[in-house]
Scaffold this motif. Structure first.
Motif, mmCIF file in Angstrom:
data_model
loop_
_atom_site.group_PDB
_atom_site.id
_atom_site.type_symbol
_atom_site.label_atom_id
_atom_site.label_comp_id
_atom_site.label_asym_id
_atom_site.label_seq_id
_atom_site.Cartn_x
_atom_site.Cartn_y
_atom_site.Cartn_z
ATOM 1 N N VAL A 258 2.425 2.179 -3.359
ATOM 2 C CA VAL A 258 1.704 2.414 -4.500
ATOM 3 C C VAL A 258 1.074 3.543 -4.033
ATOM 4 C CG1 VAL A 258 -1.383 2.195 -5.218
ATOM 5 C CG2 VAL A 258 0.220 0.272 -4.912
ATOM 6 N N ARG B 229 2.990 1.242 -9.084
ATOM 7 C CA ARG B 229 2.338 0.165 -9.579
ATOM 8 C C ARG B 229 2.090 -1.836 -9.098
ATOM 9 N NH1 ARG B 229 2.421 -1.502 -15.486
ATOM 10 N NH2 ARG B 229 4.290 -0.228 -16.210
ATOM 11 N N CYS C 217 -6.588 -0.810 -2.248
ATOM 12 C CA CYS C 217 -5.833 -0.220 -3.901
ATOM 13 C C CYS C 217 -6.509 -0.895 -5.057
ATOM 14 C CB CYS C 217 -4.917 -1.350 -3.458
ATOM 15 S SG CYS C 217 -3.791 -1.526 -4.638
ATOM 16 N N GLU D 89 -6.211 3.992 -10.682
ATOM 17 C CA GLU D 89 -6.734 3.210 -9.471
ATOM 18 C C GLU D 89 -6.714 1.476 -10.310
ATOM 19 O OE1 GLU D 89 -10.532 4.757 -8.677
ATOM 20 O OE2 GLU D 89 -9.415 6.253 -7.300
ATOM 21 N N LEU E 173 0.278 -1.335 0.340
ATOM 22 C CA LEU E 173 -0.124 0.752 -0.503
ATOM 23 C C LEU E 173 1.287 0.986 0.197
ATOM 24 C CD1 LEU E 173 -2.907 -0.971 2.505
ATOM 25 C CD2 LEU E 173 -2.867 -1.081 0.111
#
Length: 494
Positions: free
Chosen positions: A30, A35, A80, A342, A27
């Motif tokens: 990201v 990514r 995520c 996203e 997390l």
């Protein structure tokens, strides 16, 4: 642990983190702009653990972590979203439950790796998301379609003609490719790679070659890699041309549709000049290529490319100056950059939202110049932008091919790799296929054979992008939006 995509790692050097630390590390990365490239199960002593691979676009760095064996963990998806398909796949393959996942349904309707002899779920028999309301109705399409295409089920939740939600259910032709690769490599491995997605034979073969070369610690023969890159761009040209013809066909603009159908065949025939067949089968192998070009064939290919350039750009110009066609393209199936981030979109759909994601530049193959193919971007995020990115990429591919044919490297076309791979190592292969970024991750066991082999076709991320792009559109916009993504069913159904 951070590393380059061109190097392999010893498993002993990859940190084994406690589950809370593993989850938080993903997390945090990201949130910092990385990514999720892969999230998969790795069997070992005591059970199956998780491996997470993340990547950063601006400098091409990768980072990887793993956990010990586990049977459940708090889902990453609520925080995520780009993990949602990975987690559904993990549960289906390894029975590792992502607790709190918002929609934990099958991806491919197959028995798990843990219980391979267990009952096989019936394809498509699963819960479907439903929108409740007096005036809401469902439109179900497929899995058998009117055209000669692969099977897939699309269920639209509609209010009148407006789509509120589209649910896509695939997995009707699961072939068990990843399971077949376990214990390899062997004689059939290259042939399996060429059929992961039949229209992307070169892209997947090249990603596999990069994995094998990294594991072996060997570089490919420059001339062999030159041959592979010629074929990769011809594959891109053929498919982008076909896509633009399909765009035109879906809005009833027949001149470009008819021309592009023929011109696509011309580019496929150019691939046949390289290796004797139109889809590039048997050309790319670890260490280089199996076919070479003599001077006469090289000159013939250059002449065909010039004729193909004139024909393709003429057909595209007809399409992009047609006000009626553009009226159907502009504003249809729009996504913005935030949604693309996203969802982890890749390829033309991501670049059409302004995301600078192109593995040819970010993760260049060894011995290649990351700047030899300019980045093609747009930021409207609609059907028009996805079409224009394809048109721009056709030009950059043709320019690359002209320059490459004018300056071929000398030497052999292939370097032999060692007969056995080093044990307990992880390597990554990244290639920008015509649909987007292709990722192969291989892990060898103590015997030097594949203990895990993870393939992520660009369709794996982009199918849900299509679902989101349909929200707020009319049902009649679906064929056009679908063509503007043109995703692979079999590439998803591994």
């Amino acid at each position: 642990m951070e590393f380059s995509h061109t190097q392999s790692l010893a498993l002993a050097d990859i940190p084994v983190l406690p589950l809370p630390a593993f989850r938080q590390r993903v997390l945090d990365r990201v949130a910092d702009g990385w990514r999720v490239m892969a999230l998969f199960g790795l069997p070992g002593q005591g059970g199956v653990g998780l491996v997470a691979l993340t990547g950063r676009d601006h400098d091409g760095r990768l980072a990887v972590w793993r956990t010990g064996p586990l049977s459940a963990y708090p889902s990453l998806t609520p925080e995520c979203p780009q993990c949602h398909m990975f987690e559904r796949e993990l549960f289906e393959q390894w029975e590792i439950r992502p607790e709190g996942h918002p929609w934990l349904k099958p991806v491919r309707f197959t028995p798990s790796f843990v219980h391979p002899d267990g009952p096989r779920p019936a394809p498509g028999v699963t819960e479907q998301f439903r929108v409740r309301g007096e005036d809401v109705h469902e439109v179900a399409v497929g899995p058998v379609h009117a055209g000669i295409i692969e099977p897939g089920h699309f269920r639209f939740q509609c209010y009148g003609e407006n789509v509120m939600h589209l649910e896509i259910s695939l997995g009707y032709q699961h072939r068990g490719v990843e399971r077949l690769l376990m214990g390899g490599p062997d004689l059939r491995t290259p042939h399996l790679m060429e059929t992961v997605a039949g229209d992307t034979s070169i892209g997947h073969s090249l990603a596999h070659a990069a994995v094998m070369e990294s594991l072996a610690g060997e570089k490919p023969a420059p001339r062999g890699r030159w041959m592979a890159r010629l074929a990769l761009e011809l594959e891109r040209l053929a498919n982008h041309t076909g896509d633009l013809g399909a765009f035109a066909g879906d809005v009833g603009y027949l001149p470009t549709m008819s021309y592009c159908g023929r011109i696509r065949g011309d580019f496929l025939n150019m691939t046949a000049l390289l290796c004797g067949n139109r889809f590039g089968r048997g050309l790319v192998r670890p260490g280089g290529a199996l076919f070479d070009l003599d001077d006469a064939t090289r000159d013939a290919l250059a002449a065909r490319l010039e004729a193909g350039r004139r024909a393709a750009f003429g057909a595209c110009e007809l399409l992009f100056i047609s006000s009626t066609a553009l009226a159907r393209f502009e504003g249809t199936g729009s996504l913005d950059a935030t949604q693309a981030l996203e969802l982890g979109l890749v390829g033309p759909p991501a670049r059409a939202c302004g995301l600078p994601r192109d593995a040819r530049r970010t993760f260049p193959l060894p011995g290649t110049n990351p700047r030899d193919i300019p980045l093609s971007l747009h930021d409207f995020g609609d059907v028009y932008a996805r079409g224009l990115v394809r048109r721009l990429e056709m030009e950059t591919s043709l320019d690359f091919l002209d320059a490459a044919l004018a300056d071929p490297p000398d030497g052999p076309i292939r370097h032999a790799l060692p007969a056995t791979l080093p044990p307990d190592r992880l390597a990554v292969g990244l290639v920008e296929g015509w649909r987007g970024e292709i990722r192969h991750v291989a892990v060898t066991g103590p015997d030097g054979r594949f203990a895990a082999y993870k393939i992520i076709d660009p369709s794996f991320h982009n199918w849900f992008g299509l679902a989101v792009a349909l929200r707020g559109q009319q049902v009649s916009d679906f064929p056009l939006c679908n063509k503007s993504f043109n995703l692979s069913y079999c590439g998803n159904d591994l």
